[in-house]
Design a protein around this motif. Structure first.
Motif, PDB file in Angstrom:
ATOM      1  N   ALA A 204       8.596 -36.486  36.654  1.00 51.73           N
ATOM      2  CA  ALA A 204       8.058 -38.008  37.121  1.00 51.73           C
ATOM      3  C   ALA A 204       8.443 -39.154  35.996  1.00 51.73           C
ATOM      4  O   ALA A 204       8.448 -40.306  36.341  1.00 51.73           O
ATOM      5  N   TYR A 205       8.139 -38.514  34.691  1.00 58.16           N
ATOM      6  CA  TYR A 205       8.179 -39.472  33.637  1.00 58.16           C
ATOM      7  C   TYR A 205       9.814 -39.918  33.589  1.00 58.16           C
ATOM      8  O   TYR A 205      10.092 -41.097  33.442  1.00 58.16           O
ATOM      9  N   HIS A 206      10.589 -38.961  33.754  1.00 58.68           N
ATOM     10  CA  HIS A 206      12.214 -39.486  33.660  1.00 58.68           C
ATOM     11  C   HIS A 206      12.499 -40.292  34.649  1.00 58.68           C
ATOM     12  O   HIS A 206      13.391 -41.039  34.376  1.00 58.68           O
ATOM     13  N   LEU A 207      12.033 -40.069  35.922  1.00 65.41           N
ATOM     14  CA  LEU A 207      12.435 -40.816  37.063  1.00 65.41           C
ATOM     15  C   LEU A 207      11.366 -42.230  37.080  1.00 65.41           C
ATOM     16  O   LEU A 207      11.772 -43.090  37.912  1.00 65.41           O
ATOM     17  N   ASP A 208      10.319 -42.327  36.358  1.00 60.27           N
ATOM     18  CA  ASP A 208       9.671 -43.283  36.573  1.00 60.27           C
ATOM     19  C   ASP A 208       8.947 -43.435  38.152  1.00 60.27           C
ATOM     20  O   ASP A 208       8.817 -44.467  38.645  1.00 60.27           O
ATOM     21  N   ILE A 209       8.666 -42.380  38.673  1.00 56.32           N
ATOM     22  CA  ILE A 209       7.959 -42.303  39.899  1.00 56.32           C
ATOM     23  C   ILE A 209       6.894 -41.386  39.980  1.00 56.32           C
ATOM     24  O   ILE A 209       7.178 -40.179  39.530  1.00 56.32           O
ATOM     25  N   ASP A 210       5.865 -41.648  40.660  1.00 55.37           N
ATOM     26  CA  ASP A 210       4.681 -40.539  40.427  1.00 55.37           C
ATOM     27  C   ASP A 210       5.010 -39.671  41.817  1.00 55.37           C
ATOM     28  O   ASP A 210       4.997 -39.970  43.019  1.00 55.37           O
TER      29      ASP A 210
ATOM     30  N   PRO B 170      12.255 -37.359  48.860  1.00 57.64           N
ATOM     31  CA  PRO B 170      12.913 -38.196  49.702  1.00 57.64           C
ATOM     32  C   PRO B 170      13.916 -39.113  48.929  1.00 57.64           C
ATOM     33  O   PRO B 170      13.933 -39.505  47.636  1.00 57.64           O
ATOM     34  N   SER B 171      14.632 -39.780  49.943  1.00 53.33           N
ATOM     35  CA  SER B 171      15.254 -41.101  49.326  1.00 53.33           C
ATOM     36  C   SER B 171      14.594 -42.118  49.158  1.00 53.33           C
ATOM     37  O   SER B 171      13.884 -42.687  49.942  1.00 53.33           O
TER      38      SER B 171
ATOM     39  N   VAL C 138      18.131 -45.319  37.568  1.00 51.78           N
ATOM     40  CA  VAL C 138      19.346 -44.973  38.507  1.00 51.78           C
ATOM     41  C   VAL C 138      20.115 -43.696  38.304  1.00 51.78           C
ATOM     42  O   VAL C 138      20.103 -42.875  39.128  1.00 51.78           O
ATOM     43  N   GLY C 139      20.407 -43.611  37.161  1.00 52.27           N
ATOM     44  CA  GLY C 139      21.363 -42.560  36.696  1.00 52.27           C
ATOM     45  C   GLY C 139      20.736 -41.128  36.938  1.00 52.27           C
ATOM     46  O   GLY C 139      21.555 -40.074  37.513  1.00 52.27           O
ATOM     47  N   HIS C 140      19.428 -40.919  36.370  1.00 46.22           N
ATOM     48  CA  HIS C 140      18.967 -39.881  36.652  1.00 46.22           C
ATOM     49  C   HIS C 140      18.360 -39.380  37.885  1.00 46.22           C
ATOM     50  O   HIS C 140      18.498 -38.102  38.369  1.00 46.22           O
ATOM     51  N   TYR C 141      17.927 -40.576  38.714  1.00 51.88           N
ATOM     52  CA  TYR C 141      17.622 -40.072  40.086  1.00 51.88           C
ATOM     53  C   TYR C 141      18.725 -39.527  40.699  1.00 51.88           C
ATOM     54  O   TYR C 141      18.736 -38.566  41.556  1.00 51.88           O
ATOM     55  N   GLU C 142      19.935 -40.086  40.786  1.00 50.62           N
ATOM     56  CA  GLU C 142      21.243 -39.770  41.321  1.00 50.62           C
ATOM     57  C   GLU C 142      21.542 -38.401  41.065  1.00 50.62           C
ATOM     58  O   GLU C 142      22.051 -37.474  41.845  1.00 50.62           O
TER      59      GLU C 142
END
Length: 452
Positions: free
Chosen positions: A313-319, A330-331, A338-342
């Motif tokens: 969650a920290y690396h993606l900045d998404i809860d 989910p997409s 961006v890069g880490h999410y991909e």
């Protein structure tokens, strides 16, 4: 200079703390993070393995991106629950090594150019030209709140500020000519005032008079490292970076990144060989392939899923707590990182992982999938190096310092036998060993974005 090296370069991704949860839980891990001796031991190991540099990441908060809580970090000792300031640690390593490069992460969002330029110039002098700066812009609101802000700069503001920050720092390093320091007792001239000048910078973000009160660093500028994978991050790295740290879930994505960033550098008036791209790998070494795979499985089993999800969650900045644990990630139309999410999406789809399974795997993740015997790992590294995916590698340890020692004693000799890695250091400074030229005074003019 400006050409690709015949031999690969090696960096080590060293955490000033326990690192990932699987690292400190591993029975062979040493828990000496609060002592100088622990980091000095790592430095000696890396130098014995002819690594180019030790690269210390850093963050400026205890991450709370998962469910708005620090519990997943603190309870499980996940990434960021304990993180020492890397700058004094590198000074301790410098005292017991002679060739190893020393890279500290410093954010352009929460520092000032004069302080950072002075700090890195000082370290470059006392280490005889081994200093490097990993440039980050930070991205977490938790970090902003530790520096008097209620929210973080936007992505566009972060890169605009970073661009001006780098320009100011470079001007300050250039404010002393290389021969300005005279120490002439007969003429009673400590330094030549005609060879030192103010920079008188007045920009959107910074007003800095200068000059720096430290002579020009031995390397001209410290080696500059960057890790941006978004379009803006790639462009910033192509203009400024000497070394690029990146992470890829597959050989194909590594090749795409490598070709894209090198092409961008050329479009910005640099040569492709002016940049060393060193993808992150987490090797798991066994006496047999089966033993290595078993060790990887054990590492994943050590980690509670919440520990891995807290770090992710920290690396993606998404809860990630908002999504069902037993369904797929989910997409997302506009992910923050961006890069880490991909990369994570690629792993999820390839291996069919639910979010819960992804959390366990991420807590004990092994970047690059380099798992096997030392010769098998060397085979993979050789392919990436020879087929346009890497100029070398950034080695992350599953546990510190044991995994570094294992890599240095088993994989390094295999690479040396194949002629892929140096058997001794070639140069005096980190730039020498990386095969990088000293920036000429005024080189910053061609790197500052015209769109800032």
């Amino acid at each position: 200079m400006g050409t690709r090296n015949e031999k690969m370069n090696l960096a080590a991704f060293v955490t000033a703390g326990p690192g990932r949860a699987s690292g400190w839980l591993d029975p062979r891990a040493e828990h000496g993070w609060l002592s100088a001796a622990y980091y000095q031991k790592i430095g000696r190991i890396l130098e014995s393995g002819r690594f180019d540099l030790a690269f210390f990441p850093d963050i400026l908060s205890v991450p709370n991106r998962y469910a708005g809580s620090i519990e997943g970090q603190v309870r499980y000792g996940a990434l960021g629950s304990l993180r020492l300031d890397p700058v004094p640690i590198l000074s301790n390593i410098a005292a017991v090594t002679e060739h190893l490069g020393l890279a500290a992460t410093v954010s352009t969002s929460y520092q000032q150019p004069f302080h950072v330029a002075r700090s890195f110039a000082t370290r470059d002098h006392i280490s005889a030209g081994r200093s490097a700066w990993n440039i980050v812009t930070s991205f977490q609101e938790a970090e902003a709140r530790n520096f008097g802000r209620t929210d973080h700069f936007s992505r566009e503001e972060r890169y605009a500020r970073a661009d001006e920050f780098l320009g100011v720092a470079a001007k300050l390093w250039d404010s002393w000519a290389a021969d300005a320091l005279q120490l002439d007792r007969e003429r009673v001239q400590f330094a030549d005032p005609d060879r030192i000048r103010a920079i008188d910078h007045h920009g959107r973000w910074f007003d800095v008079q200068g000059p720096l009160n430290v002579p020009r660093p031995p390397q001209g500028w410290p080696v500059l490292i960057q890790a941006g994978a978004s379009n803006a991050g790639r462009d910033f790295a192509a203009r400024w970076a000497d070394v690029i740290f990146c992470s890829h879930a597959s050989f194909g994505s590594a090749q795409e990144f490598y070709g894209d960033v090198k092409a961008r550098a050329v479009r910005h008036g640099r040569q492709a060989g002016d940049i060393r791209i060193l993808p992150d790998i987490t090797p798991v070494i066994g006496r047999t392939s089966e033993e290595a795979q078993q060790r990887k499985a054990r590492l994943a089993e050590l980690v509670p899923d919440v520990a891995g999800l807290s770090t992710l969650a920290y690396h993606l900045d998404i809860d990630l707590s908002q999504f069902p644990l037993d369904e797929y990630l989910p997409s997302l139309a506009n992910p923050s990182i961006v890069g880490h999410y991909e990369e994570v999406v690629e792993i999820t789809r390839r291996e069919g992982l639910t979010l819960r399974q992804l959390g366990k795997q991420y807590g004990g993740r092994t970047e690059g999938n380099f798992i096997g015997t030392a010769p098998e790992i060397a085979d993979g590294l050789e392919r990436w190096f020879n087929e346009g995916a890497a100029d070398g590698f950034t080695v992350t340890a599953t546990d510190q310092p044991g995994a570094f020692e294992e890599f240095a004693s088993e994989v390094v000799p295999e690479l040396q036998r194949r002629g892929l890695l140096r058997t001794d250091y070639e140069g005096r400074t980190l730039r020498d060993n990386l095969g990088l030229a000293v920036p000429q005074p005024g080189a910053w003019r061609e790197r500052v974005s015209r769109e800032r």
